[in-house]
Design a protein around this motif. Structure first.
Motif, PDB file in Angstrom:
ATOM      1  N   VAL A   1      42.749 126.573  27.450  1.00 25.56           N
ATOM      2  CA  VAL A   1      43.895 126.697  26.400  1.00 25.56           C
ATOM      3  C   VAL A   1      43.933 128.063  25.810  1.00 25.56           C
ATOM      4  O   VAL A   1      42.991 128.494  25.410  1.00 25.56           O
ATOM      5  CB  VAL A   1      43.797 125.467  25.446  1.00 25.56           C
ATOM      6  CG1 VAL A   1      42.622 125.616  24.351  1.00 25.56           C
ATOM      7  CG2 VAL A   1      45.016 125.623  24.579  1.00 25.56           C
TER       8      VAL A   1
ATOM      9  N   LYS B   1      42.373 113.830  23.152  1.00 25.06           N
ATOM     10  CA  LYS B   1      42.760 114.702  22.405  1.00 25.06           C
ATOM     11  C   LYS B   1      41.378 115.454  21.884  1.00 25.06           C
ATOM     12  O   LYS B   1      40.557 115.066  21.260  1.00 25.06           O
ATOM     13  CB  LYS B   1      43.464 114.202  21.188  1.00 25.06           C
ATOM     14  CG  LYS B   1      44.780 113.530  21.596  1.00 25.06           C
ATOM     15  CD  LYS B   1      45.155 112.543  20.301  1.00 25.06           C
ATOM     16  CE  LYS B   1      46.510 111.891  20.894  1.00 25.06           C
ATOM     17  NZ  LYS B   1      47.413 112.743  21.628  1.00 25.06           N
ATOM     18  N   LEU B   2      41.628 116.836  22.132  1.00 28.11           N
ATOM     19  CA  LEU B   2      40.286 117.765  21.780  1.00 28.11           C
ATOM     20  C   LEU B   2      40.850 118.643  20.584  1.00 28.11           C
ATOM     21  O   LEU B   2      41.784 118.977  20.342  1.00 28.11           O
ATOM     22  CB  LEU B   2      40.044 118.790  23.070  1.00 28.11           C
ATOM     23  CG  LEU B   2      39.653 118.038  24.240  1.00 28.11           C
ATOM     24  CD1 LEU B   2      40.949 117.796  25.057  1.00 28.11           C
ATOM     25  CD2 LEU B   2      38.912 118.628  24.980  1.00 28.11           C
ATOM     26  N   SER B   3      39.679 118.830  19.710  1.00 26.50           N
ATOM     27  CA  SER B   3      40.036 119.600  18.389  1.00 26.50           C
ATOM     28  C   SER B   3      38.655 120.177  17.845  1.00 26.50           C
ATOM     29  O   SER B   3      37.745 119.996  18.285  1.00 26.50           O
ATOM     30  CB  SER B   3      40.770 118.500  17.331  1.00 26.50           C
ATOM     31  OG  SER B   3      39.787 117.628  16.874  1.00 26.50           O
TER      32      SER B   3
ATOM     33  N   LEU C   1      35.772 125.841  26.332  1.00 26.34           N
ATOM     34  CA  LEU C   1      37.362 125.879  26.142  1.00 26.34           C
ATOM     35  C   LEU C   1      37.923 126.983  26.836  1.00 26.34           C
ATOM     36  O   LEU C   1      38.995 126.944  26.822  1.00 26.34           O
ATOM     37  CB  LEU C   1      37.758 125.301  24.633  1.00 26.34           C
ATOM     38  CG  LEU C   1      37.294 124.227  24.186  1.00 26.34           C
ATOM     39  CD1 LEU C   1      38.019 124.278  22.566  1.00 26.34           C
ATOM     40  CD2 LEU C   1      38.227 123.108  24.601  1.00 26.34           C
TER      41      LEU C   1
ATOM     42  N   THR D   1      45.544 117.088  25.008  1.00 30.64           N
ATOM     43  CA  THR D   1      46.094 117.775  23.760  1.00 30.64           C
ATOM     44  C   THR D   1      44.934 118.772  23.260  1.00 30.64           C
ATOM     45  O   THR D   1      43.546 118.287  23.124  1.00 30.64           O
ATOM     46  CB  THR D   1      46.766 117.360  22.556  1.00 30.64           C
ATOM     47  OG1 THR D   1      45.810 116.384  21.980  1.00 30.64           O
ATOM     48  CG2 THR D   1      47.944 116.330  23.273  1.00 30.64           C
ATOM     49  N   TYR D   2      45.204 119.994  22.652  1.00 30.67           N
ATOM     50  CA  TYR D   2      44.364 120.869  22.124  1.00 30.67           C
ATOM     51  C   TYR D   2      44.915 121.142  20.687  1.00 30.67           C
ATOM     52  O   TYR D   2      45.979 121.744  20.623  1.00 30.67           O
ATOM     53  CB  TYR D   2      44.039 121.992  23.105  1.00 30.67           C
ATOM     54  CG  TYR D   2      43.535 121.769  24.400  1.00 30.67           C
ATOM     55  CD1 TYR D   2      42.230 121.752  24.625  1.00 30.67           C
ATOM     56  CD2 TYR D   2      44.494 121.420  25.342  1.00 30.67           C
ATOM     57  CE1 TYR D   2      41.784 121.234  26.195  1.00 30.67           C
ATOM     58  CE2 TYR D   2      44.129 121.134  26.728  1.00 30.67           C
ATOM     59  CZ  TYR D   2      42.995 121.365  27.017  1.00 30.67           C
ATOM     60  OH  TYR D   2      42.552 120.747  28.252  1.00 30.67           O
TER      61      TYR D   2
ATOM     62  N   ARG E   1      36.035 128.725  18.495  1.00 32.32           N
ATOM     63  CA  ARG E   1      36.009 127.397  19.524  1.00 32.32           C
ATOM     64  C   ARG E   1      35.003 127.557  20.495  1.00 32.32           C
ATOM     65  O   ARG E   1      34.421 128.363  20.883  1.00 32.32           O
ATOM     66  CB  ARG E   1      37.374 127.418  20.319  1.00 32.32           C
ATOM     67  CG  ARG E   1      37.547 128.755  21.224  1.00 32.32           C
ATOM     68  CD  ARG E   1      38.728 128.487  22.031  1.00 32.32           C
ATOM     69  NE  ARG E   1      40.070 128.671  21.452  1.00 32.32           N
ATOM     70  CZ  ARG E   1      41.122 128.420  22.384  1.00 32.32           C
ATOM     71  NH1 ARG E   1      40.922 128.337  23.549  1.00 32.32           N
ATOM     72  NH2 ARG E   1      42.267 128.625  21.798  1.00 32.32           N
TER      73      ARG E   1
END
Length: 682
Positions: free
Chosen positions: A567, A542-544, A563, A324-325, A559
């Motif tokens: 996304v 999970k990437l944030s 990435l 997830t992003y 970001r």
């Protein structure tokens, strides 16, 4: 006992059963490299090709050496020496020293800092802690690259490396440091000296070389992509003219170039040994296909020489959730959301010890430590101290205490903090030196924390800020084996968890700002670091990232470039307030302009859609509970959670438990009291 090779896959079997001689195992993350080299050693012994006591296995860490010994023991193989380069060298120097230096006494120097500080002072170089640490690191790098003090300035000029100060001064400090280690009473040897003496003895003392080569006949080197020129020189001394060598590595996981490590020896292995057996391990038994696909995509964009030997991981596990992003307005929000997601994982049965939060720099841990503590989640910081235990943070808090005793300073804790931290290294812009950068990042994070304490009215003056900081430091749960792990990406190398949160993925953090300034090669190392982080996860990834450092701050972050293409732009990144954000009204959502409105959380003419009296009553209850427990109020419930309770008006434990920020532990500890307060307003 016969070794059961049926447990190996086809590629692992080729590597394990290859004949004696040069073998290069290119092993991707999670492909079973430790199993493979353990079985290779066991098979060589089982087939009578080498006695176990004639094998020396060299690992990157003591932990890896211990794991290899344990696995060999389970296979019925005892007597194999598994050690790090430095551990093996220390043992050999102790044994061979009389033949090398006669009766000249020596002892191991395990703390180089004081001598480097003396050398810096004698050379007229700044001898502050940060500079000394940078000088120490530079001397270690030079020795790892087999560069003496006489050649340092010339050698560094040709490679584009940025030294901590003038190269001639670094060389002078380096020379004085070496001189300080020698006295009539004997010699002091640092860990790099151990390797240098072993190499020199093997090269120049035929009797020593003959005795050693009679003792060890077969060599295995793990993490071969991270060897330094000095370690390679020792390895070549161990081997002599022989080629009974097995190496294992992955150029995609080269992340220690700053220490002198280079993947060149791994990449050149088949040229050095033209008859070598080269095996690729690409079946990933650690991560789900979704995670391995992401890892492959990230590393497929790598450039440079290592890209030509790229391994393509194949996920062998059953499918799992997609990575997830998430982008968030600010770091505190990111930290709170990560803590909430961890709570959901815990509630679903994932053990805390199988969850990790990974970040690029240690100062990033502060927000996540606070959020986990707020959520009542145990955690441990690996590869670094907790935020409040760091030397620069303790020093900064001491300066705040001194400032609080004065009467001539402005009544603004944030302004006072910035001024007090300036002599400690809080400059307007991020400095260049590695130690200075780390100190600057921690001090900046502490200023942000002071600002948050004041903004949320947890404290209004410097004395109260100090009380709040002290409570936060004391309230931190001690490290626990069963806690969530917080670690830098470097400290996470060689580890794995069921669930991994890769946080703070913004430009100038990953890739780090000084890598961007240095050029493509350093940026590619940052990409590999990102790849290592991804491949630590078994099932959940999970990437944030956050667009601002502080709540209400300018959302001017971007970001990470790594990435790109993974996304699309997220909604929060499309906001028309992307570059400038004010706090918004809880009722209408429009920006708040005046300090009074920001304090109230809404416009004065906006009717609240919640019971403000209930909200105030819950805050009074929280204050009483926190004071009685001697802990900060946020550890009971955050303002956001109290507001959610006010809006939901729960009437029983299940409805209270459904509110974000309220977990089973909170319900058990405070549920009855909270419901009693709410009941008064029904």
């Amino acid at each position: 006992m016969a070794i059961d090779l049926s447990l190996l896959d086809a590629d692992q079997l080729v590597a394990a059963t290859a004949p004696r001689g040069p073998v290069c195992i290119l092993a991707g993350a999670g492909t079973g490299k430790t199993r493979t080299i353990t079985y290779r050693i066991a098979n060589l012994v089982d087939q009578g090709m080498v006695a176990p006591t004639k094998v020396l296995a060299v690992t990157f860490t003591q932990r890896a050496a211990g794991e290899m010994r344990d696995r060999l023991r389970l296979l019925g193989i005892g007597g194999v020496q598994a050690r790090t380069f430095h551990s093996a060298a220390l043992r050999q120097v102790r044994y061979f020293w009389p033949q090398i230096a006669g009766d000249l006494p020596w002892r191991l120097l395990d703390n180089k800092f004081p001598l480097v500080a003396r050398a810096a002072n004698a050379s007229g170089v700044d001898s502050g802690k940060d500079m000394v640490r940078d000088l120490l690191g530079e001397i270690e790098w030079a020795k790892s690259n087999v560069i003496g003090h006489a050649d340092y300035a010339q050698r560094i000029a040709g490679i584009g490396r940025t030294p901590p100060t003038d190269p001639a001064k670094v060389a002078q400090v380096y020379q004085r440091y070496e001189e300080l280690k020698t006295s009539p009473e004997g010699m002091l040897l640092d860990f790099d000296d151990l390797l240098l003496h072993v190499a020199a003895a093997l090269e120049n003392a035929p009797a020593v070389a003959e005795e050693f080569r009679e003792q060890y006949q077969s060599f295995v080197v793990d993490e071969y992509q991270d060897v330094t020129p000095l370690q390679q020189r020792v390895l070549e001394g161990w081997l002599g003219t022989r080629d009974d060598l097995t190496v294992v590595g992955d150029a995609n996981q080269t992340i220690y170039s700053f220490t002198g490590a280079t993947p060149d020896y791994l990449l050149n292995f088949s040229r050095t040994y033209e008859h070598a057996t080269v095996v690729k391990l690409q079946r990933d038994y650690r991560s789900t296909p979704e995670i391995t696909n992401l890892a492959n995509t990230v590393i497929s964009k790598a450039t440079g020489r290592a890209a030509g030997t790229r391994l393509q991981l194949e996920g062998m596990r059953d499918p799992g959730p997609e990575p997830t992003y998430n982008a968030y307005d600010d770091e505190p929000t990111e930290a709170r959301e990560v803590a909430a997601a961890i709570r959901r994982l815990l509630d679903s049965g994932v053990p805390a010890r199988e969850i990790a939060i990974l970040y690029r720099i240690n100062s990033q841990s502060a927000a996540f430590e606070a959020a986990l503590a707020d959520a009542g989640i145990l955690y441990q910081v690996r590869g670094g101290e907790g935020f409040f235990q760091r030397g620069e943070v303790r020093e900064a808090v001491l300066q705040l205490r001194r400032a609080a005793s004065r009467t001539d300073l402005p009544d603004d804790p944030v302004t006072v903090a910035r001024a007090a931290f300036a002599p400690l290294g809080l400059t307007p812009t991020e400095p260049e030196g590695a130690q200075a950068r780390e100190r600057w990042q921690s001090l900046n994070a502490l200023v942000d924390l002071v600002e948050e304490i004041v903004r949320t009215r947890e404290a209004s003056n410097l004395q109260e800020v100090l009380v709040s900081l002290n409570r936060r430091a004391e309230a931190k749960q001690p490290p626990a084996v069963d806690g969530v792990t917080l670690a830098s990406l470097h400290a996470a190398k060689g580890l794995e968890w069921d669930a991994v949160f890769l946080v703070g993925l913004v430009e100038n953090t990953l890739p780090i700002s000084h890598a961007i300034k240095a050029g493509d090669e350093e940026v590619e190392e940052e990409r590999r670091l990102f790849y290592v982080g991804i491949t630590r996860a078994r099932e959940h990834l999970k990437l944030s990232w956050s667009l601002a450092r502080q709540e209400g701050g300018n959302k001017n972050r971007s970001r990470s470039r790594f990435l790109d293409g993974l996304v699309p732009e997220l909604e929060v990144e499309k906001s028309p307030q992307r570059l400038k954000r004010s706090r918004t009204c809880r009722v209408c959502g429009n920006p708040l302009d005046t300090p009074a409105e920001k304090s109230l959380g809404r416009h004065t003419d906006c009717e609240p859609d919640y019971n403000e009296e209930l909200f105030a009553a819950l805050k009074r209850w929280r204050l009483d509970v926190s004071r009685a427990a001697g802990q900060p109020a946020y550890l009971v419930f955050s303002d956001a959670t109290l507001l959610a309770i006010t809006e939901a008006v729960p009437t029983d434990a299940p409805s209270l438990l459904a509110i974000p920020g309220v977990g089973p532990v909170k319900v058990e500890n405070y549920g009855e009291d909270v419901l009693a307060v709410v009941a008064d307003f029904l």
